[in-house]
Design an enzyme around this catalytic site. Structure first.
Site, short mmCIF file in Angstrom:
data_model
loop_
_atom_site.label_atom_id
_atom_site.label_comp_id
_atom_site.label_asym_id
_atom_site.label_seq_id
_atom_site.Cartn_x
_atom_site.Cartn_y
_atom_site.Cartn_z
N CYS A 1 10.10 3.73 119.77
CA CYS A 1 10.49 3.87 121.17
C CYS A 1 11.03 5.27 121.43
O CYS A 1 10.63 5.94 122.39
CB CYS A 1 11.53 2.80 121.51
SG CYS A 1 11.98 2.74 123.25
N CYS A 2 11.95 5.74 120.58
CA CYS A 2 12.47 7.10 120.72
C CYS A 2 11.35 8.13 120.58
O CYS A 2 11.37 9.19 121.23
CB CYS A 2 13.55 7.38 119.67
SG CYS A 2 15.16 6.66 120.03
N CYS B 1 20.53 0.81 124.10
CA CYS B 1 20.98 1.28 122.80
C CYS B 1 22.35 1.95 122.86
O CYS B 1 22.69 2.77 122.00
CB CYS B 1 19.95 2.26 122.24
SG CYS B 1 18.29 1.57 122.16
N CYS C 1 18.05 10.04 117.42
CA CYS C 1 16.85 9.60 118.11
C CYS C 1 15.59 10.23 117.54
O CYS C 1 14.49 9.72 117.75
CB CYS C 1 16.94 9.93 119.59
SG CYS C 1 17.03 11.69 119.95
N CYS D 1 20.42 5.68 126.29
CA CYS D 1 19.67 4.67 127.03
C CYS D 1 20.46 3.36 127.09
O CYS D 1 21.20 3.03 126.16
CB CYS D 1 18.33 4.40 126.35
SG CYS D 1 17.25 5.84 126.28
S1 SF4 Z 1 17.53 5.19 122.70
FE1 SF4 Z 1 16.70 3.09 122.70
S2 SF4 Z 1 15.68 2.80 124.68
FE2 SF4 Z 1 16.09 5.00 124.43
S3 SF4 Z 1 14.21 5.82 123.66
FE3 SF4 Z 1 15.48 5.34 121.87
S4 SF4 Z 1 15.04 3.19 121.26
FE4 SF4 Z 1 14.15 3.58 123.31
#
Ligand code: SF4
Length: 246
Positions: A120-121, A204, A227, A201
């Site tokens: 996701c990151c 998280c 991240c 985010c």
């Molecule tokens: S902090 Fe969480 S929601 Fe944001 S990009 Fe990374 S995994 Fe995704």
């Protein structure tokens, strides 16, 4: 092996270690002069981001600021961003967003964070920043050593195979930041009063308890502490600078 896992963590060059003796403003002036037109500040959010943005606004408000809008930021962060940019008079803030194709293929429901935070990151932060940084030779971050974890050995200047990174606040303690905020009457992130010492985010980020590391609320309960934008990925044919590790 997880393809998103860190492979190389570069250390600073001995030639630049003298930077640690300079104030953050002196580091910024030096960096902006040396890389004029080829340097940007990366705003990946954080409850203390007003300090570095204020310093930049005083030196050169036209400095490009790359704002990482992952699409998962809390609404208060977007309001705070808008107000801070207007107040500081920053004139070149660029929003970086994940590519539509990456979201459509990898995270069509917007819930990849539930199963794979590294992936996701990667699509929401690392890839958009990689694309944006192609136009620059150097960038500036707001990281500090007192945030702990991998940041304990943070240098003021780092070299990666592709860029030079400046961390002007690396040497500052929480007290230094608080004093600067008070002196310049900078507004806090609206979530700080609710215990969010570091804001990212919404899925998280959690508040932290008294005495916990500043970043303890980020990816709480996971091994993950970064991240990925500050991890240097191996580049074929390029060596990481192993420097003196200050
Ligand atoms: S902090 Fe969480 S929601 Fe944001 S990009 Fe990374 S995994 Fe995704």
């Amino acid at each position: 092996m997880n393809s998103y896992a860190p492979q190389i963590t570069p250390r600073p060059s001995a030639a630049t270690s003298a930077l640690r003796l300079l104030s953050p403003q002196e580091v910024l002036r030096d960096a902006l002069a040396r890389y004029h037109g080829r340097i940007a500040l990366v705003w990946s959010f954080g409850s203390e981001s007003a300090v570095l943005l204020h310093m930049i606004s005083r030196i050169d408000p036209a400095t490009p600021v790359l704002f990482l809008d992952t699409g998962q930021l809390v609404a208060q962060s977007l309001d705070y961003r808008r107000n801070l940019v207007a107040r500081l008079g920053l004139t070149d803030v660029r929003d970086l967003r994940p590519a539509y194709a990456d979201l459509a293929v990898t995270d069509p429901r917007g819930d990849l964070w539930k199963t794979n935070t590294d992936a996701c990151c990667h699509i929401r932060k690392v890839l958009p920043l990689d694309v944006a940084l192609e136009g620059f030779d150097a960038w500036i971050t707001g990281r500090k050593r007192f945030h702990g974890g991998d940041r304990l050995r943070l240098a003021v200047e780092e070299r990666t195979p592709s860029h030079v990174k400046f961390n002007p606040l690396a040497n500052w303690a929480k007290e230094d930041l608080d004093a600067y905020v008070a002196e310049h009457d900078l507004p806090p992130h609206p979530l700080v009063e609710f215990g969010y010492a570091s804001v990212g985010c919404w899925p998280c980020t959690q508040p932290v308890e008294e005495g916990q590391d500043v970043r303890a609320g980020r990816w709480a309960g996971q091994d993950k502490t970064e991240c990925g934008i500050h991890v240097t990925r191996a580049t074929p044919g390029a060596d990481a600078d192993l420097g003196d590790g200050l």
